[in-house]
Design a protein around this motif. Structure first.
Motif, PDB file in Angstrom:
ATOM      1  N   GLU A 150       0.805  -1.228   0.000  1.00 16.03           N
ATOM      2  CA  GLU A 150       0.000   0.000   0.000  1.00 16.03           C
ATOM      3  C   GLU A 150       0.836   1.275   0.000  1.00 16.03           C
ATOM      4  OE1 GLU A 150      -2.607  -2.960   2.386  1.00 16.03           O
ATOM      5  OE2 GLU A 150      -0.477  -2.529   2.153  1.00 16.03           O
ATOM      6  N   ARG A 151       2.008   1.243   0.611  1.00 16.72           N
ATOM      7  CA  ARG A 151       2.796   2.479   0.678  1.00 16.72           C
ATOM      8  C   ARG A 151       3.416   2.829  -0.676  1.00 16.72           C
ATOM      9  NH1 ARG A 151       4.004   0.821   6.398  1.00 16.72           N
ATOM     10  NH2 ARG A 151       3.275   2.542   7.682  1.00 16.72           N
ATOM     11  N   VAL A 152       3.672   1.838  -1.488  1.00 15.70           N
ATOM     12  CA  VAL A 152       4.111   2.089  -2.867  1.00 15.70           C
ATOM     13  C   VAL A 152       2.931   2.540  -3.720  1.00 15.70           C
ATOM     14  CG1 VAL A 152       4.876   0.942  -4.984  1.00 15.70           C
ATOM     15  CG2 VAL A 152       6.147   0.606  -2.866  1.00 15.70           C
ATOM     16  N   ASN A 153       1.831   1.819  -3.631  1.00 20.39           N
ATOM     17  CA  ASN A 153       0.671   2.145  -4.460  1.00 20.39           C
ATOM     18  C   ASN A 153       0.034   3.471  -4.057  1.00 20.39           C
ATOM     19  OD1 ASN A 153       0.936  -0.168  -6.023  1.00 20.39           O
ATOM     20  ND2 ASN A 153      -0.199  -1.405  -4.530  1.00 20.39           N
ATOM     21  N   GLY A 154       0.074   3.783  -2.758  1.00 21.44           N
ATOM     22  CA  GLY A 154      -0.445   5.072  -2.319  1.00 21.44           C
ATOM     23  C   GLY A 154       0.346   6.227  -2.907  1.00 21.44           C
ATOM     24  N   LEU A 155       1.661   6.053  -3.034  1.00 25.46           N
ATOM     25  CA  LEU A 155       2.489   7.099  -3.634  1.00 25.46           C
ATOM     26  C   LEU A 155       2.173   7.267  -5.119  1.00 25.46           C
ATOM     27  CD1 LEU A 155       4.716   9.171  -3.440  1.00 25.46           C
ATOM     28  CD2 LEU A 155       6.409   7.324  -3.602  1.00 25.46           C
ATOM     29  N   ILE A 156       1.995   6.152  -5.820  1.00 24.15           N
ATOM     30  CA  ILE A 156       1.630   6.229  -7.246  1.00 24.15           C
ATOM     31  C   ILE A 156       0.309   6.978  -7.420  1.00 24.15           C
ATOM     32  CG2 ILE A 156       0.869   4.863  -9.225  1.00 24.15           C
ATOM     33  CD1 ILE A 156       2.873   2.728  -8.399  1.00 24.15           C
ATOM     34  N   SER A 157      -0.693   6.611  -6.637  1.00 21.46           N
ATOM     35  CA  SER A 157      -2.004   7.256  -6.777  1.00 21.46           C
ATOM     36  C   SER A 157      -1.932   8.740  -6.476  1.00 21.46           C
ATOM     37  CB  SER A 157      -3.021   6.567  -5.853  1.00 21.46           C
ATOM     38  OG  SER A 157      -3.302   5.270  -6.310  1.00 21.46           O
ATOM     39  N   ASP A 158      -1.129   9.127  -5.484  1.00 23.77           N
ATOM     40  CA  ASP A 158      -1.029  10.552  -5.163  1.00 23.77           C
ATOM     41  C   ASP A 158      -0.306  11.330  -6.255  1.00 23.77           C
ATOM     42  OD1 ASP A 158      -2.518  10.685  -2.884  1.00 23.77           O
ATOM     43  OD2 ASP A 158      -0.854  10.373  -1.512  1.00 23.77           O
ATOM     44  N   ILE A 159       0.638  10.673  -6.918  1.00 25.87           N
ATOM     45  CA  ILE A 159       1.279  11.328  -8.056  1.00 25.87           C
ATOM     46  C   ILE A 159       0.265  11.540  -9.179  1.00 25.87           C
ATOM     47  CG2 ILE A 159       2.977  10.995  -9.901  1.00 25.87           C
ATOM     48  CD1 ILE A 159       4.759   9.641  -7.754  1.00 25.87           C
ATOM     49  N   PHE A 160      -0.583  10.544  -9.414  1.00 19.97           N
ATOM     50  CA  PHE A 160      -1.614  10.706 -10.441  1.00 19.97           C
ATOM     51  C   PHE A 160      -2.678  11.716  -9.999  1.00 19.97           C
ATOM     52  CE2 PHE A 160       0.297   7.094 -12.435  1.00 19.97           C
ATOM     53  CZ  PHE A 160      -0.064   7.186 -13.773  1.00 19.97           C
ATOM     54  N   ARG A 161      -2.896  11.883  -8.712  1.00 19.90           N
ATOM     55  CA  ARG A 161      -3.794  12.955  -8.248  1.00 19.90           C
ATOM     56  C   ARG A 161      -3.243  14.307  -8.690  1.00 19.90           C
ATOM     57  NH1 ARG A 161      -7.250  11.587  -3.527  1.00 19.90           N
ATOM     58  NH2 ARG A 161      -6.542   9.630  -2.592  1.00 19.90           N
ATOM     59  N   MET A 162      -1.928  14.499  -8.497  1.00 18.77           N
ATOM     60  CA  MET A 162      -1.312  15.787  -8.808  1.00 18.77           C
ATOM     61  C   MET A 162      -1.188  16.012 -10.316  1.00 18.77           C
ATOM     62  SD  MET A 162       1.696  16.249  -5.946  1.00 18.77           S
ATOM     63  CE  MET A 162       2.647  14.888  -6.596  1.00 18.77           C
ATOM     64  N   GLU A 163      -0.827  14.961 -11.033  1.00 19.93           N
ATOM     65  CA  GLU A 163      -0.546  15.120 -12.456  1.00 19.93           C
ATOM     66  C   GLU A 163      -1.791  15.020 -13.329  1.00 19.93           C
ATOM     67  OE1 GLU A 163       2.497  15.898 -13.539  1.00 19.93           O
ATOM     68  OE2 GLU A 163       3.256  15.870 -11.485  1.00 19.93           O
ATOM     69  N   HIS A 164      -2.791  14.249 -12.874  1.00 16.97           N
ATOM     70  CA  HIS A 164      -3.957  13.980 -13.738  1.00 16.97           C
ATOM     71  C   HIS A 164      -5.292  14.097 -13.005  1.00 16.97           C
ATOM     72  CE1 HIS A 164      -1.379  12.616 -17.020  1.00 16.97           C
ATOM     73  NE2 HIS A 164      -0.709  11.873 -16.151  1.00 16.97           N
ATOM     74  N   ASP A 165      -5.310  14.717 -11.850  1.00 14.04           N
ATOM     75  CA  ASP A 165      -6.544  14.901 -11.073  1.00 14.04           C
ATOM     76  C   ASP A 165      -7.257  13.573 -10.824  1.00 14.04           C
ATOM     77  OD1 ASP A 165      -6.275  17.693 -10.948  1.00 14.04           O
ATOM     78  OD2 ASP A 165      -7.143  17.910 -12.937  1.00 14.04           O
ATOM     79  N   ALA A 166      -6.504  12.543 -10.486  1.00 13.25           N
ATOM     80  CA  ALA A 166      -7.099  11.240 -10.187  1.00 13.25           C
ATOM     81  C   ALA A 166      -8.045  11.371  -8.998  1.00 13.25           C
ATOM     82  CB  ALA A 166      -6.014  10.213  -9.888  1.00 13.25           C
ATOM     83  N   TYR A 167      -9.095  10.558  -9.004  1.00 11.77           N
ATOM     84  CA  TYR A 167     -10.079  10.581  -7.922  1.00 11.77           C
ATOM     85  C   TYR A 167     -10.575   9.163  -7.681  1.00 11.77           C
ATOM     86  CZ  TYR A 167     -13.414  10.374 -11.817  1.00 11.77           C
ATOM     87  OH  TYR A 167     -14.102  10.004 -12.938  1.00 11.77           O
ATOM     88  N   ARG A 168     -11.419   9.006  -6.669  1.00  8.24           N
ATOM     89  CA  ARG A 168     -11.971   7.691  -6.305  1.00  8.24           C
ATOM     90  C   ARG A 168     -10.853   6.651  -6.166  1.00  8.24           C
ATOM     91  NH1 ARG A 168     -15.938   3.765  -7.776  1.00  8.24           N
ATOM     92  NH2 ARG A 168     -15.199   3.637  -9.903  1.00  8.24           N
ATOM     93  N   VAL A 169      -9.857   6.987  -5.341  1.00 10.17           N
ATOM     94  CA  VAL A 169      -8.705   6.100  -5.146  1.00 10.17           C
ATOM     95  C   VAL A 169      -9.103   4.920  -4.273  1.00 10.17           C
ATOM     96  CG1 VAL A 169      -6.397   5.940  -4.153  1.00 10.17           C
ATOM     97  CG2 VAL A 169      -7.062   7.985  -5.438  1.00 10.17           C
TER      98      VAL A 169
END
Length: 710
Positions: A593-612
Motif C-alpha cells: 500500500e505504501r508504494v501504491n499510495g504514492l503512485i495514486s497521489d502522483i496521479f492525483r497531482m498530475e492527472h486529477d485522479a479521484y476515487r482512489v
C-alpha cells in the motif's frame, strides 16, 4: 566466561529452583559474549529463553563482583511487560537477596521517592519514565541512581527500532552516560529480524550478534474464513491451549462472545480497551490453565508470559512476516512444533506469501529513522531541562552521541535552533539556553505531563458510530484513503465517513448500504509489507514451493490455482507491471500500500485522479487518461519524486498526518519530509520501476480481498 564457570550460587539456583538440567545454545553463547564485556544483541524466536540468556551472565556478575545498586537497568516498551518481568525477576532477586524495582506511571509516588533515596539493585523502566528521571530529578539524584550502572538490557528491541519511542530511547541511552562511572554494557533482546546487524548498530557502535534459529518445526493450515468455518475448526481444538489473534477490538469482542455461545470451553479476552486489572486477570487465568482459548488483538504479540501455547490462530492474515513469526512463535514450547492456523477472507495470496517467506527465512528489514528532526526537537527541549546552564555546543555534542542522530550535522542543529528561537521555544541568555514563552504555552501546566512521551497513545484511528466504538484503523489508511463521504469496510460492515478528527485520531461514521464505492481494503491492521506483496506476485507466476498448497483447504487451494492460471493466460512475467485502463486505472505493482499510495497521489497531482481504492497489489483510481498517459507518468516518476520540494507538493495530504505532538512545530519543509518518509516507500517504488516495465493487460484484476463482505 563459560556456563561451567558461573557462580556456584547461580548454578544451584538454575538447577534446583528452576529445575534446569542444561542451558540452551543461545544461552551458552550469550554467557560467553556478555562475559567478555561485549555489547550483545540476542536474536531468537519467541519463548526461546533469550531473556534468561541475558539475565544469567548479568546476575553472575552482580553476585561474583558484589556490584552495588543500581547495577542493571532493564528497559521495556510496555508497562504490562514491565509488570510481567518484575514478577519473574523478583523470584530471582528474593533468592539472592537483591531488590528489584519497577518504575512506570502506575507505580505510587511514595515508592519512587523511596527508590530515589535508596536505589534498588535492578530497575525496570519504560522510555517515558526514564525521560521523567532525566528531566525532573536533580543531577545529584541522577548520579545516585545511575553512577554504578553496569548493564542496560533493552527488551523487545525490534519494537523500538522504527518508532519515535525508539529514537527517544536511543537518545536517552546516550544521555544517561553523563551520570555513570563507566559506560554500561548494552544488551538487546530481539525476536528474529531480517537485518540484525543494523539493529546492533542502532544499539552500539561495536558488539556481537548472538543468533539462534528456531528448532521448532512450523506446522500451518490456511482456511477460507467465515464465522461458521472458524467455529468448526476451533471446536476441534477444544482441550488445547489456543491463542487467537484478531484484527480489531471489535472483532475480539465479537469472537469472544461467539466462542462463549457456541463452544464449551474456558475463553478469555485481551485488548487495549480493557482496564489493566481485567487484562492481568485474563493473563494469569489463561497462563494457569492447560486447555483454554484467549482472544486477543496485538496486545499479546510481545513477550507477556501466558504459558505454553499449543496453537496460534490468526483471524485474517498477518501483513508482515515479522508479525507472523512473532505471533506464531508463542506456540510449541512443550511439543517443539509451532502450530498455527490462518483464516482469510479472500486474502489467501497474502497468507500463503507470509508462510512461504517465513519458511524460507526471508524477513522484512527493519528501518532505522534517518534525520528524525521531530524527536531531535524534543530532545533539545528535554536537554535544556536536564543540563544546568546548557550551551548549544554541549547539547549538540550530547545528542550527537546517539546513533539515531548521527546523520544530523552542525548546520542542521543551528538551523533548527534558530527556528526554535524565532518561534520562542528556546531563548538565549549570554551563552546559555533556556525555554521560551511558547514552550510554557504549549507544554506547560497540565500539558507538561505529556511532554515526556514522544508519541500519541496510538497511531490508530478509533472509528465511532455515535458513542459506539466500531473498531480501529491504521493511521496510514485513515490519512491516505479516508475523507468525508468515502466508504470503507470494518468488522464486516459498510461505513461512510462523516468526519475525521486528525488531532484526536477519531473517524466518525454512519452505516452505508451502498457497496459500489467501498474500497478493496477491509482490514484495519498495518499495511502489507513490500516483501509480502512482491512474493504474492511470485506465487501468481508459480515461483514458489508447490508443496505448500497441501496445507490449504480446498477452497483456498482452488483460489490460488485459479489466480495462477489467470496470470499465466495474461502472459505475466516477473519484470512487468500489469496495467489496465478502462473506466478505472489499475496499476498492479504488487508493491504494498505504501508504494501504491504514492503512485495514486502522483496521479492525483498530475492527472486529477479521484476515487482512489488502492490495496497491497495495485494502485486503483479513476482519471481521464489513456494507457500512453499512464506509461508516460510512470516513466516520469523517478524525476518527479527526486525533486527536493516533492514532499511539499503533497502538503495537503501530508498535513493531515499528525505523526506526533512535536512535528507541527517544525519548519514546514522539514515536517513534510518526515511525514513523507513515514507514509510512503519511494525507494521501493524506484527499485520496482527500474526492474519492471508497464505492460497493458486488458481485464486483468487481482484483488487482495475477495470476500462476500465487499
Amino acid at each position: 566466561m563459560s556456563s561451567e564457570s558461573l557462580n556456584p550460587r547461580l548454578r544451584h539456583f538454575l538447577a534446583n529452583r528452576l529445575g534446569w538440567r542444561s542451558l540452551r545454545e543461545v544461552q551458552k553463547s550469550a554467557i560467553e559474549a556478555i562475559g567478555r564485556g561485549e555489547d550483545t544483541l540476542i536474536v531468537a524466536p519467541t519463548a526461546s529463553g533469550k531473556t534468561e540468556a541475558a539475565m544469567i551472565p548479568v546476575f553472575n556478575s552482580i553476585l561474583t563482583e558484589g556490584l552495588p545498586p543500581v547495577s542493571l537497568l532493564y528497559v521495556s516498551p510496555l508497562k504490562a511487560l514491565i509488570n510481567d518481568m518484575h514478577s519473574r525477576l523478583e523470584y530471582w532477586g528474593n533468592h539472592f537477596n537483591l531488590e528489584v524495582m519497577k518504575w512506570h506511571g502506575d507505580v505510587p509516588p511514595d515508592t519512587k521517592r523511596r527508590f530515589i533515596r535508596n536505589p534498588a539493585d535492578i530497575l525496570l523502566i519504560t522510555p517515558e519514565s526514564l525521560e521523567v528521571i532525566m528531566v525532573n530529578r536533580s543531577r545529584d539524584e541522577r548520579e545516585r541512581i545511575f553512577r554504578n550502572l553496569r548493564y542496560i538490557i533493552v527488551d523487545e528491541i525490534h519494537y523500538f527500532i522504527e518508532s519515535d519511542r525508539g529514537v527517544q530511547l536511543n537518545s536517552l541511552l546516550a544521555r544517561l552516560e553523563r551520570y555513570t562511572a563507566v559506560r554500561p554494557q548494552r544488551i538487546g533482546l530481539s525476536a528474529t529480524v531480517g537485518n540484525p546487524e543494523d539493529v546492533l548498530e542502532w544499539m552500539s557502535p561495536s558488539g556481537v550478534v548472538v543468533k539462534e534459529s528456531s528448532d521448532r518445526r512450523l506446522q500451518y493450515r490456511i482456511f477460507s474464513g467465515g464465522e461458521a468455518g472458524v467455529i468448526d475448526v476451533l471446536r476441534r481444538l477444544t482441550g488445547r491451549k489456543v491463542l487467537i489473534f484478531v484484527p480489531s477490538r471489535r472483532e475480539a469482542e465479537r469472537y469472544y462472545n461467539i466462542i462463549r455461545r457456541c463452544l464449551d470451553v474456558d475463553v478469555f479476552i485481551h485488548h487495549s480497551s480493557l482496564n489493566r486489572e481485567s487484562r492481568e486477570e485474563a493473563e494469569e487465568k489463561f497462563k494457569s490453565i492447560s486447555a483454554a482459548f484467549m482472544v486477543s488483538t496485538s496486545t499479546l504479540e510481545l513477550g507477556i508470559d501466558v504459558g505454553d501455547i499449543d496453537v496460534v490462530v490468526h483471524l485474517r492474515s498477518p501483513t508482515t512476516v515479522n508479525q507472523f513469526l512473532q505471533r506464531t512463535g508463542r506456540s510449541g514450547r512443550r511439543s517443539g512444533n509451532q502450530r498455527t492456523i490462518i483464516f482469510h477472507e479472500g486474502e489467501v495470496l497474502l497468507a500463503l506469501s507470509v508462510v512461504s517467506l517465513a519458511l524460507s527465512g526471508k524477513l522484512e528489514m527493519l528501518r532505522i529513522p534517518r534525520r528524525p528532526l521531530d524527536i531531535y526537537f524534543h530532545q533539545i527541549l528535554s536537554s535544556v531541562f536536564e543540563i544546568e546552564k546548557p550551551g548549544p555546543a554541549e547539547i549538540y555534542r550530547g545528542l550527537g552521541r546517539a546513533h539515531v542522530f548521527s546523520d544530523i550535522n552542525q548546520g542542521d542543529f543551528r538551523h533548527l535552533l534558530e527556528f526554535m528561537g524565532e518561534s520562542d521555544f528556546i531563548r538565549k541568555h549570554g551563552t546559555y539556553l533556556y525555554h521560551g514563552f511558547n514552550f510554557e504555552k504549549v507544554f506547560g501546566k497540565m500539558n507538561f505531563l505529556e511532554f515526556y512521551s514522544v508519541f500519541y497513545p496510538t497511531y490508530e484511528f478509533t472509528v465511532k458510530h455515535g458513542t459506539k466504538t466500531i473498531g480501529t484503523l491504521d493511521a496510514f489508511f485513515a490519512v491516505t484513503y479516508l475523507e468525508e463521504g468515502r466508504g470503507f469496510v470494518l468488522g464486516g460492515e459498510n461505513w461512510i465517513v462523516r468526519e475525521i478528527d486528525h488531532e484526536k485520531f477519531i473517524v466518525k461514521v454512519k452505516p452505508c448500504s451502498r457497496k459500489a464505492s467501498i474500497p478493496d481494503w477491509s482490514g484495519g491492521g498495518a499495511p502489507v509489507s513490500f516483501e509480502v506483496a512482491r512474493h504474492a506476485y511470485d506465487i501468481l507466476l508459480g515461483k514458489f514451493n508447490r508443496d505448500l498448497l497441501k496445507w490449504l483447504d480446498d477452497a483456498s487451494r482452488e483460489r490460488v490455482l485459479s489466480e495462477m492460471a489467470r496470470a499465466s493466460a495474461a502472459g505475466l512475467t516477473r519484470d512487468v507491471i500489469p496495467v489496465s485502463v478502462g473506466s478505472d486505472v489499475e496499476i498492479h505493482t504488487f508493491g504494498g500500500e505504501r508504494v501504491n499510495g504514492l503512485i495514486s497521489d502522483i496521479f492525483r497531482m498530475e492527472h486529477d485522479a479521484y476515487r482512489v481504492r488502492d490495496d497491497a497489489f495495485a494502485a486503483r483510481f479513476s482519471a481521464k487518461v489513456d494507457y500512453d498517459d499512464v506509461v508516460s507518468t510512470l516513466n516520469e516518476i523517478p524525476s518527479i519524486i527526486s525533486e527536493e520540494d516533492f514532499p511539499l507538493r503533497l502538503h495537503d495530504r501530508l498535513d493531515r498526518m499528525v505523526k506526533n505532538k512535536f512535528i507541527e512545530h517544525l519548519p514546514e519543509d522539514v515536517a513534510a519530509h518526515i511525514k513523507y518518509s513515514l507514509l510512503y516507500r519511494p525507494d521501493e517504488l524506484m527499485g520496482l520501476l527500474e526492474a519492471s516495465r508497464p505492460v497493458e493487460v486488458e481485464g486483468f484484476r487481482i484483488q487482495v480481498f475477495h470476500g462476500s463482505k465487499k
